[in-house]
Design a protein around this motif. Structure first.
Motif, mmCIF file in Angstrom:
data_model
loop_
_atom_site.group_PDB
_atom_site.id
_atom_site.type_symbol
_atom_site.label_atom_id
_atom_site.label_comp_id
_atom_site.label_asym_id
_atom_site.label_seq_id
_atom_site.Cartn_x
_atom_site.Cartn_y
_atom_site.Cartn_z
ATOM 1 N N TYR A 1 10.948 12.950 -2.097
ATOM 2 C CA TYR A 1 12.201 13.285 -1.434
ATOM 3 C C TYR A 1 12.424 12.307 -0.285
ATOM 4 C CZ TYR A 1 12.050 17.319 -4.361
ATOM 5 O OH TYR A 1 12.024 18.126 -5.468
ATOM 6 N N PRO A 2 13.159 11.241 -0.546
ATOM 7 C CA PRO A 2 13.206 10.103 0.374
ATOM 8 C C PRO A 2 13.925 10.376 1.691
ATOM 9 C CG PRO A 2 14.755 9.785 -1.424
ATOM 10 C CD PRO A 2 13.982 11.018 -1.746
ATOM 11 N N THR A 3 14.692 11.475 1.756
ATOM 12 C CA THR A 3 15.432 11.684 3.001
ATOM 13 C C THR A 3 14.872 12.843 3.811
ATOM 14 O OG1 THR A 3 16.979 13.102 1.848
ATOM 15 C CG2 THR A 3 17.588 10.785 2.038
ATOM 16 N N LEU A 4 13.865 13.495 3.271
ATOM 17 C CA LEU A 4 13.380 14.695 3.963
ATOM 18 C C LEU A 4 12.250 14.366 4.940
ATOM 19 C CD1 LEU A 4 13.328 17.355 1.118
ATOM 20 C CD2 LEU A 4 15.217 16.644 2.574
ATOM 21 N N THR A 5 12.159 15.232 5.927
ATOM 22 C CA THR A 5 11.106 15.098 6.922
ATOM 23 C C THR A 5 9.920 15.961 6.495
ATOM 24 O OG1 THR A 5 12.896 15.021 8.494
ATOM 25 C CG2 THR A 5 10.695 15.296 9.409
ATOM 26 N N VAL A 6 8.737 15.538 6.838
ATOM 27 C CA VAL A 6 7.562 16.359 6.518
ATOM 28 C C VAL A 6 7.352 17.364 7.643
ATOM 29 C CG1 VAL A 6 5.087 16.362 6.079
ATOM 30 C CG2 VAL A 6 6.499 14.479 5.244
ATOM 31 N N PHE A 7 7.242 18.634 7.273
ATOM 32 C CA PHE A 7 6.966 19.669 8.271
ATOM 33 C C PHE A 7 5.500 20.043 8.209
ATOM 34 C CE2 PHE A 7 11.434 20.134 7.053
ATOM 35 C CZ PHE A 7 12.015 19.934 8.295
ATOM 36 N N LYS A 8 4.963 20.296 9.361
ATOM 37 C CA LYS A 8 3.543 20.659 9.434
ATOM 38 C C LYS A 8 3.326 22.098 8.947
ATOM 39 C CE LYS A 8 2.974 19.229 13.855
ATOM 40 N NZ LYS A 8 3.949 18.219 14.212
ATOM 41 N N VAL B 1 0.846 -1.184 0.000
ATOM 42 C CA VAL B 1 0.000 0.000 0.000
ATOM 43 C C VAL B 1 0.891 1.246 0.000
ATOM 44 C CG1 VAL B 1 -1.754 1.320 1.230
ATOM 45 C CG2 VAL B 1 -1.820 -1.181 1.275
ATOM 46 N N ILE B 2 0.643 2.100 -0.960
ATOM 47 C CA ILE B 2 1.341 3.388 -0.990
ATOM 48 C C ILE B 2 0.293 4.479 -0.845
ATOM 49 C CG2 ILE B 2 2.656 4.991 -2.424
ATOM 50 C CD1 ILE B 2 4.044 2.542 -3.663
ATOM 51 N N LEU B 3 0.513 5.359 0.104
ATOM 52 C CA LEU B 3 -0.444 6.436 0.328
ATOM 53 C C LEU B 3 0.114 7.743 -0.224
ATOM 54 C CD1 LEU B 3 -1.396 5.691 4.045
ATOM 55 C CD2 LEU B 3 -2.609 4.962 1.989
ATOM 56 N N LEU B 4 -0.731 8.438 -0.965
ATOM 57 C CA LEU B 4 -0.391 9.787 -1.409
ATOM 58 C C LEU B 4 -1.344 10.716 -0.679
ATOM 59 C CD1 LEU B 4 -0.089 9.205 -5.263
ATOM 60 C CD2 LEU B 4 1.755 9.279 -3.603
ATOM 61 N N ARG B 5 -0.864 11.284 0.391
ATOM 62 C CA ARG B 5 -1.785 12.058 1.211
ATOM 63 C C ARG B 5 -1.549 13.542 1.077
ATOM 64 N NH1 ARG B 5 -1.837 9.532 7.032
ATOM 65 N NH2 ARG B 5 0.386 9.324 6.647
ATOM 66 N N THR B 6 -2.602 14.268 1.234
ATOM 67 C CA THR B 6 -2.477 15.721 1.233
ATOM 68 C C THR B 6 -3.098 16.246 2.514
ATOM 69 O OG1 THR B 6 -4.494 15.761 -0.056
ATOM 70 C CG2 THR B 6 -2.461 16.098 -1.251
ATOM 71 N N VAL B 7 -2.379 17.139 3.152
ATOM 72 C CA VAL B 7 -2.885 17.718 4.392
ATOM 73 C C VAL B 7 -3.014 19.214 4.178
ATOM 74 C CG1 VAL B 7 -2.484 18.019 6.848
ATOM 75 C CG2 VAL B 7 -1.671 15.965 5.705
ATOM 76 N N MET B 8 -4.175 19.733 4.521
ATOM 77 C CA MET B 8 -4.354 21.174 4.418
ATOM 78 C C MET B 8 -4.072 21.805 5.769
ATOM 79 S SD MET B 8 -5.242 22.300 1.470
ATOM 80 C CE MET B 8 -6.057 23.863 1.791
ATOM 81 N N LYS B 9 -3.227 22.822 5.752
ATOM 82 C CA LYS B 9 -3.070 23.600 6.966
ATOM 83 C C LYS B 9 -3.241 25.052 6.556
ATOM 84 C CE LYS B 9 -0.106 25.035 10.568
ATOM 85 N NZ LYS B 9 1.215 25.620 10.661
ATOM 86 N N ASP B 10 -4.142 25.736 7.234
ATOM 87 C CA ASP B 10 -4.562 27.056 6.787
ATOM 88 C C ASP B 10 -4.963 26.939 5.328
ATOM 89 O OD1 ASP B 10 -3.951 27.947 9.337
ATOM 90 O OD2 ASP B 10 -1.908 28.454 8.777
ATOM 91 N N ASP B 11 -4.278 27.648 4.443
ATOM 92 C CA ASP B 11 -4.695 27.521 3.048
ATOM 93 C C ASP B 11 -3.569 26.935 2.203
ATOM 94 O OD1 ASP B 11 -3.054 29.620 3.318
ATOM 95 O OD2 ASP B 11 -4.194 30.993 2.041
#
Lengths: 592, 246
Positions: B239-246, B196-206
């Protein structure tokens, strides 16, 4: 402790530079970037308050010239943030300050494109990302910037003090390996080194740079050094360099000069002109600290002018004939920069012509299709200004030149601005490239086939070290743009030379050895190569020392040139750690 | 033949242990609207045909394949050429929009025939036609919707996946992700698929944050952390080495 040591961000470290707006953070940052470029580090510039073009403009003012591809790349976090779309270019990736992911992805993208692990990342500044993302910026600093640094790179991040919570700034500082704080009080700026991987905590006064070329007269001359200079220069009784003597091969001088021109063909000639003119007219300031015999001679001159035995202004041909051979005017013979002759037949009031044979600026550049002379015309114009009582603004332009195919050089002097002067000073890149190519040909001929360098019939191949680099030796007076041109131009010449020597089939060590031999042959100083490179009696620093009290490593051209050679041959770099200007007994470069 | 199938997507293969998807597996690609599921799938097929000499078929259950082709041209992929060279085939089995007429180069099935058996046939035909090694079904949701009964649905999915396994194709099953954001319900397809591969999108503000996450990949050590990704003008970049920032 000098500012220069702080302007290099150590590898594997994240340095945070904070300070109130206007404290000079960006200026410092630009200096760090230029320093990085001079060390041939690829630079990634994250810009949040200006577009990349604006940043390049600011860097150009400080002496940024043409760069090889991938040397300077941008993360443009300004355009998108303010609603413009940034077209993707090879050297620019767009990002948005509101989205830390976009910045982190843009950095990763450029990192991959550059494909090196010694990148200098300058983040100018964290203020906007902080305002949009608050505490998440701490994670960003740790997981993006500190991580990037830990991969071998260096990071300088800027942050405005006074926006946001104090404890947030504290949190940011806790992530950084080094903390620098800039303070501004009235008109002085201080840089506090709070914590640094390489430098002890200290406070450094930061001079406020002016955009104009500023000359600080008189105050910078050292009486003792100057006395020794006059003794050697005027009387030949002693030497500034006991071992090497005071003469340097003019080839070295011209190589240094045209390297600077190569880097900054528009700005450099103007700086050379202005500085030589200043130097030519600086006698009145120098005389105050000169030995008594010099002061007496000067007094006699002014007295003779006062009583009318010598002209107060140099208007007519007759006036000029009386004055031009005075010892205070034109020291070309002692400099060995040429043989001067006043052309009384074609001169007229307020328009005087001089001819120079064997001009050290121009010999070797026959038929380059451009006038070459750069230090003698403004020098003599300055001399005229000095000798005149009412000190008119004399200017000079070259009318005939060896470089134009003439057998000698001729100059026109006018006590006013010369319209076409500006155009004749600004050099076109192709002309400079041609001249540079000629130098390289001579040098390769010398290094590979022992062909002699330039030789003049009467004056030989040497000039006094006083005119080395075309009379330049005021890096501290001339400012960043000049030092940048000398250093980066030197690096370009050195690199090209190193590459050509390798292409010619020389081994790396042999190439370096021949270049060192060449420097010794030119009497640059006593150059030795061991674990470090050491130059005793380096002409560049001895020349500089005459005119400055600043005590920091100042061999800009030599450093650049050595850097270029080592980078091309061994993929190494050099850093000047000791310098005669900084009161060390010799100049020394560590190889890194 | 290699045991793994590189996706050809920048950064994604690195997350998949520098290898790719285990050959013959069916992988669920789940993502919200606009998350780049179709782009991901077409890129998988395109790179497969171009760089790994693995022809592929794209089975559309929803959108008109012509629209898909047109949309994908913006990434600079010459899909038409691959179709001509028989390295790529587009099969329209959309139960909703299928026109009765047959279009050139397309294998069409009418709504009435739309049953598992027919889908399987269509797949087999397509696979035979281009000697496909890679198959994409977009979206699988349209297929499962045909089976209102839960048990029936699970069996139908099982059969489909088993059939793929037999013909040696590596498959991407595209699925709508129900519920955006970080909290969500697991969908039954996730249990059936081997990865399972998830392609997620998160909205923060706009503003939108995109996250690529390999939730599961049977038979492979993978990095299961969410990683940022981007849809650029040359396709998807992870980007396999990067962290996701909120």
């Amino acid at each position: 402790m000098s500012l220069a040591a702080i302007q290099e961000v150590p590898k594997e470290s994240l340095i945070l530079l904070s300070g109130p707006p206007g404290a000079g953070k960006s200026t410092f940052c630009h200096q760090v970037v230029l320093n990085g470029l001079a060390m041939e580090k690829p630079v990634v510039y994250v810009t949040t308050e200006h577009g990349p073009a604006e940043v390049v403009g600011l860097l150009r003012e400080k002496g940024l010239g043409e760069l090889p591809p991938n040397a300077l790349s941008f993360v443009d976090a300004f355009g998108e943030t303010v609603g413009a779309t940034t077209p993707e270019r090879p050297d620019t990736v767009g990002a948005n300050c509101e989205d830390l992911n976009s910045i982190s992805m843009a950095i990763a993208k450029l990192q991959e494109r550059i494909g090196r692990r010694d990148i200098l990342l300058s983040f100018d500044s964290l203020t906007s990302p902080y305002l949009f993302n608050k505490e998440e910026v701490f994670r960003f600093m740790r997981l993006c910037l500190a991580k990037f640094a830990s991969e071998g790179n260096s990071v300088l991040a800027l942050m405005d003090e006074g926006c946001g919570k104090t404890e947030d700034l504290g949190a940011m500082m806790s992530v950084a390996d080094g903390i620098l704080r800039m303070e501004i009080k009235e008109s002085s700026r201080t840089l506090n080194v709070v914590k640094h991987p390489k430098v002890r905590p200290t406070r450094i006064e930061v001079p406020i740079e002016s955009k104009e070329v500023v000359f600080k007269a008189g105050i910078d001359y050292d009486r003792a050094v100057l006395a020794q200079f006059f003794k050697s220069f005027n009387k030949g009784k002693t030497s500034l360099r006991m071992e090497t003597g005071d003469l340097v091969n003019l080839f070295w001088s011209n190589l240094a000069h045209w390297s600077g021109m190569l880097w900054d063909p528009k700005g450099f000639p103007k700086m050379i002109y202005e500085m030589n003119k200043y130097e030519g007219s600086s006698g009145r300031e120098i005389i105050k600290v000169a030995p008594w015999s010099m002061r007496l001679r000067y007094k006699m001159l002014t007295s003779l002018q006062d009583i009318g035995l010598l002209p107060k202004t140099i208007s007519t041909v007759k006036d000029m004939k009386k004055l031009w051979k005075l010892p205070l005017f034109g020291n070309l013979d002692k400099e060995r920069s040429g043989i001067l002759e006043y052309l009384e037949d074609i001169s007229k009031p307020d328009e005087h012509y001089f001819r120079i044979y064997e001009n050290s600026d121009c010999v070797g550049f026959e038929n380059m299709g451009a006038p070459i002379a750069s230090h003698i015309p403004p020098m003599l114009a300055g001399n005229l200004n000095m000798v005149e009582k009412d000190r008119r603004d004399w200017n000079a332009i070259e009318t005939k030149c060896i470089g134009l195919g003439d057998p000698y050089c001729e100059f026109k002097f006018i006590p006013d601005k010369i319209g076409e002067l500006k155009n004749s000073l600004e050099k076109d890149s192709p002309v400079v490239e041609r001249i540079h190519e000629r130098l390289m040909e001579h040098l390769m001929g010398f290094l590979l086939n022992e062909k002699p360098l330039v030789e003049r019939p009467k004056l030989g191949s040497d000039v006094h070290l006083h005119v080395v680099m075309h009379g330049m030796g005021f890096p501290h007076l001339a400012g960043e743009r000049y030092t940048m041109a000398q250093r980066m131009g030197g690096a370009r010449s050195g690199k090209e030379l190193g590459e050509r020597l390798l292409e010619a089939g020389l081994s790396e060590d042999e190439a370096i050895k021949r270049v060192i031999d060449f420097m010794n042959y030119c009497k640059v100083g006593k150059v030795t190569l061991g674990e470090t490179i050491r130059i005793r009696e380096n002409c560049e620093s001895i020349r500089t020392k005459l005119y400055t009290h600043i005590k920091e490593p100042s061999c800009y051209f030599t450093t650049g040139f050595l850097n270029g050679i080592f980078s091309a041959t061994k993929n190494q770099h050099v850093r000047e750690v000791k310098c005669i200007v900084a009161e060390d007994p010799y100049c020394e470069w560590e190889i890194i | 033949m290699d045991d793994y199938v590189p996706t050809g997507i920048l950064g994604a293969d690195k997350i998949l242990g520098e290898k790719g998807i285990p050959r013959g597996h069916s992988i669920l690609i789940a993502g919200g609207p606009g998350s780049g599921k179709t782009t991901f799938a077409i890129q998988f097929l395109y790179k497969g045909a171009m760089e790994y000499n693995e022809p592929g078929i794209y089975i559309s259950l929803d959108e008109d394949p012509e629209d898909v082709k047109k949309n994908m041209s913006k990434f600079g992929w010459d899909i038409g050429k691959l179709v001509q060279e028989k390295k790529l085939a587009f099969i329209n089995v959309s139960p909703v929009r299928v026109a009765s007429s047959e279009k050139a180069g397309l294998i069409q099935l009418g709504m009435k025939e739309f049953k598992l058996i027919k889908l399987l046939e269509a797949i087999r035909e397509g696979v035979d036609e281009v000697q496909a090694k890679r198959v994409v079904i977009d979206p699988i949701t349209m297929f499962t919707l045909q089976y209102p009964d839960d048990v029936e649905r699970i069996y139908a999915m099982r059969d489909l996946i088993a059939d793929f396994r037999r013909n040696g194709c590596t498959n991407l099953l595209i699925s709508e992700l129900r519920g955006t954001g970080l909290e969500r319900e697991h969908q039954f397809e996730e249990y059936l698929a081997q990865g399972v591969i998830l392609l997620r999108t998160v909205m923060k503000d706009d503003r939108l944050t995109r996250m690529f996450q390999v939730e599961k990949m049977r038979g492979l050590e993978v990095d299961t952390q969410p990683r940022p990704y981007n849809i650029t003008n040359s396709g998807i970049e992870v980007y396999p080495t990067l962290t996701v920032f909120k």
